[in-house]
Design a protein around this motif. Sequence first.
Motif, mmCIF file in Angstrom:
data_model
loop_
_atom_site.group_PDB
_atom_site.id
_atom_site.type_symbol
_atom_site.label_atom_id
_atom_site.label_comp_id
_atom_site.label_asym_id
_atom_site.label_seq_id
_atom_site.Cartn_x
_atom_site.Cartn_y
_atom_site.Cartn_z
ATOM 1 N N ILE A 139 0.876 -1.283 0.051
ATOM 2 C CA ILE A 139 -0.004 -0.104 0.067
ATOM 3 C C ILE A 139 1.000 1.067 0.111
ATOM 4 O O ILE A 139 1.612 1.629 0.983
ATOM 5 C CB ILE A 139 -1.091 -0.051 1.066
ATOM 6 C CG1 ILE A 139 -1.876 -1.206 1.053
ATOM 7 C CG2 ILE A 139 -1.824 1.192 1.103
ATOM 8 C CD1 ILE A 139 -2.630 -1.234 2.413
ATOM 9 N N ILE A 161 -1.219 7.181 -0.381
ATOM 10 C CA ILE A 161 -2.312 7.517 -1.012
ATOM 11 C C ILE A 161 -2.454 8.731 -1.891
ATOM 12 O O ILE A 161 -2.310 9.718 -1.397
ATOM 13 C CB ILE A 161 -3.765 7.415 -0.193
ATOM 14 C CG1 ILE A 161 -3.653 6.205 0.826
ATOM 15 C CG2 ILE A 161 -5.086 7.399 -0.969
ATOM 16 C CD1 ILE A 161 -3.756 4.892 -0.078
ATOM 17 N N LEU A 170 -8.565 2.993 -3.302
ATOM 18 C CA LEU A 170 -7.438 3.435 -2.657
ATOM 19 C C LEU A 170 -6.771 4.596 -3.321
ATOM 20 O O LEU A 170 -5.504 4.876 -3.298
ATOM 21 C CB LEU A 170 -6.246 2.082 -2.783
ATOM 22 C CG LEU A 170 -6.512 1.251 -1.656
ATOM 23 C CD1 LEU A 170 -5.552 -0.078 -2.015
ATOM 24 C CD2 LEU A 170 -6.477 1.492 -0.364
ATOM 25 N N ARG A 222 -6.263 -3.080 4.038
ATOM 26 C CA ARG A 222 -6.653 -2.185 3.080
ATOM 27 C C ARG A 222 -8.091 -1.631 3.326
ATOM 28 O O ARG A 222 -8.515 -0.463 3.185
ATOM 29 C CB ARG A 222 -6.827 -2.585 1.689
ATOM 30 C CG ARG A 222 -7.854 -3.799 1.322
ATOM 31 C CD ARG A 222 -7.688 -4.663 0.019
ATOM 32 N NE ARG A 222 -8.555 -3.516 -0.962
ATOM 33 C CZ ARG A 222 -7.860 -3.084 -1.929
ATOM 34 N NH1 ARG A 222 -6.700 -3.330 -2.336
ATOM 35 N NH2 ARG A 222 -8.729 -2.231 -2.707
#
Length: 459
Positions: free
Chosen positions: A30, A33, A45, A373
């Motif tokens: 991840i 963002i 995301l 997530r």
Amino acid sequence: MSSFAPTSANPGTSAATKYDADDAEFFPGIPKIPFKVDAGPSETLVFKQYNPTEVIMGRTIEEWLRFSVCFWHTFRGTGADPFGFPTLKRPWDDGSNSMANAKRRVRAAFEFFTKLGIKHWTFHDRDIAPEGNNLAETNKNLDEIVELVQQLQTKTGVKLLWATSNLFAHPRYMNGASTNPDAHVFACAAAQVKKCMEVAKKLNAENFVFWGGREGFHSLLNTDVRSELDHMAMFFKMALAYKKKIGFTGTLLIEPKPKEPTKHQYDYDAMTVIGFLKNYGLDKDFKLNIEPNHTTLAGHAYEHDVVLASAFGLLGSIDSNTGSPDLGWDTDQFPMDHKHASHVMKVVISQGGIEPGGLNFDCKVRRESTDLRDMFISHIGAMDTFAKGLKIAAKVIEDGVMAKCIKERYSSYKNGIGAKIAKGDASFEELEKYVMEHGEPEMRSGQQENFESILNFYM
């Protein structure tokens, strides 16, 4: 506000220890963002509305919204509820109350803040550090974690929006903290807040919050209401005195809630707290931290307490969450309703901003949302919701249509007898004479549907 649920055994110590290294990554795969203007519906995301550098009415969106992540739900929540065991098992969390586990949680949190691009966070004292066998040991644990927090705040630039003391989870507080009939318990609460205020100052917290989770009663048969309210006021006065003594410059905030965990809480809603503060001469030194989910539990509209607190100049910060009114209890859901967000942001813009407060996501993912997530997607969705709400509110204010309609509705107070009433120059005798001379007033429509239609135009 509610604190973390009790932890249970997670993957185990051996699995979690790999996260003890200073360079451990807690959310692999991840990235930070991004904002993507042309994102599709399945791209969850990315930010679609929250562009932190975009300027709205002279300020960036980031400056208007001042988002904050709460530590207790996001990093201590387990998904447990009265009917089911924990479901949220984080790979770095071994379920223990060890200091090593506490440090892993804090490091995971700051990676989360950084990847989310958020600049503030909040915590209860007992969220970040475990209690020891006595107060001295508990304070020592807290000091050790605070040292790590200081390093991470410096490294990331993330600031502490506010700290607060958990005065409701420990069995000693089963009959309240500052309202407890046992003075020894009152003293324990005072000692705990004293230490937490010192920590808040050390971490440069911008505010300090009081939430009276058990400051209330289940039965009036065993309750001396006036004594309890007097004791609570004395507690706040001691906190104010200590704030001044140590030079803490943050704003002191009280968070209203009508019920849960007690049947009735003394901070029932915004007007109850405002009345309490004014009665005890504390309204110049305290403001309110409003949680709209609590507002709906009190039977009011979502934005009601935000509007009322602001109207009296006492809106200090907002715990931006929502609930399910059809359920009737505090569900702490992420806010995803643009109309609710626009109502709140219209108030924030009208009062010139929320600083030094902010929009704190006192929210928890559903117990069924078990992926890492999901922690990001929930916050991203809420941040986009309030960014869209800010844009809607700004357009409503800039166009001035609703403001013009409201001004017209109260126009009778701008001249003649209405102006005398507004200035406090009229008397009952004069008003009786006015009615004798002018007879019955005309019927004037409140035009509720008209206002609702105007607002819907901006949605």
